[in-house]
Enzyme design. Sequence first.
Site: not given
Length: 445
Positions: A244, A319
């Site tokens: 990406e 995270v």
Amino acid sequence: MDYQALYQEKRTTPENAVKLVKSGDWVDYGWCTNHPVALDRALAARKDELHDVKVQGGVTMWMPEIAKAEDAGEHFTWHAWHMSGIDRQIAAKGMGYFIPMRYSELPRFYREEVEVDVAMLQVTAMDSHGNFNFGLASSQLADMLEKARHIVLEVNRSLPWVNGLNGCEINIRDVDCVVEGDDPAVAQLGAGGEPTDVDRAVASLVVPQIPNGACLQLGIGGMPNTIGSMIAQSDLRDLGVHTEMYVDAFVDIARAGKITGKYKNLDKGRQVFAFGAGTQKLYDYVDHNPDVMGAPVDYTNDVHVIAQLDNFISINNAVDVDLFGQVNAESAGLKHISGTGGQLDFVLGAYLSKGGKSFICLSSTMKEKDGQLRSRIVPTLAGGSIVTDPRSSIHYLVTEYGMVNLKGASTWERAEKIISIAYPDFREKLIAQAEKMGIWRKSNR
């Protein structure tokens, strides 16, 4: 056709070009390094005569002029397809919002869902055939411009020209007007500081899992960059790239002679990406380089395309993660940090690839503002946290304490595996919480 004559006919000033924007319009700034500069400044100067102008962008790398005024939110509302630190600052002003998406779907959003009254973005200088290149971001730009009622290009001669598939250029015939700015240097995204011991520990677990001839996707951040550096220094060979985001780590791997793309099932020999951001080293490397190829994001991030690339290796950050294997890679509770982007697409696509693997990497702990350590492995995700990757999709999960494969694992097996790579001081508490949640077998002890 005399393209130069047409260029001069459509050439105007930024101040004149932004007169196309009316109150209530949807204005699109493009993506990342393509956000306009001179046009943004001219639009901001019209602030007091406009209201309810809705502006879209993504991965914003500098503060737009339209967002700087104290009362900016009374005139402009910012919408981010993917949040950067700048986008978070705009949201904190009360005038910015996030648009949830899987990045692979964004071109279709423009084709079917999203309105664009005026598109304004930076592009390269025009070539002899009347074409302007989108530079570092093919992304969704072709579909966005196809939908736009008015198109204004801002030429920046500092932008690199990136060879690519269809959807990487626009012709002077198809635009309303062209402006010339000050050719500002392309905004740079730092490669981060020196790798930490945790980064190195995670990288040392992941790199041995990569075979010769593998096709790589790297996310952004310290760990993927460290893994890239370790790959560059390894004995791996004949690697491919289909990603990406193109980051500095790929340049290092390529210059080390590790990338040939000779075993790629698609786009053999080409490093394919939807957009890139990094240091000047990256911008110089991709400029007119036949070894790299920009492509629309509904190609780069298409699960079915990824699945056709054998030995696909996807490496991304998180995270935090809970004991069910749900991964949050985009928020801290209700505080939004980034976005889903393409992470889920690559997690799914890599596992569908023959020999493919996806790795979600994170440090086992983080330090709070008061200096206390907090475990990134939690019983359940905090209220408001976003599930970027559902528990059913995760393949390998990696911290500095180990790597576990969650495919085929029951809820108690997942809890056992995930706790085994948590920071040691938190493991007993996590076990107790897993017991309360009914996902721990007493015989595990």
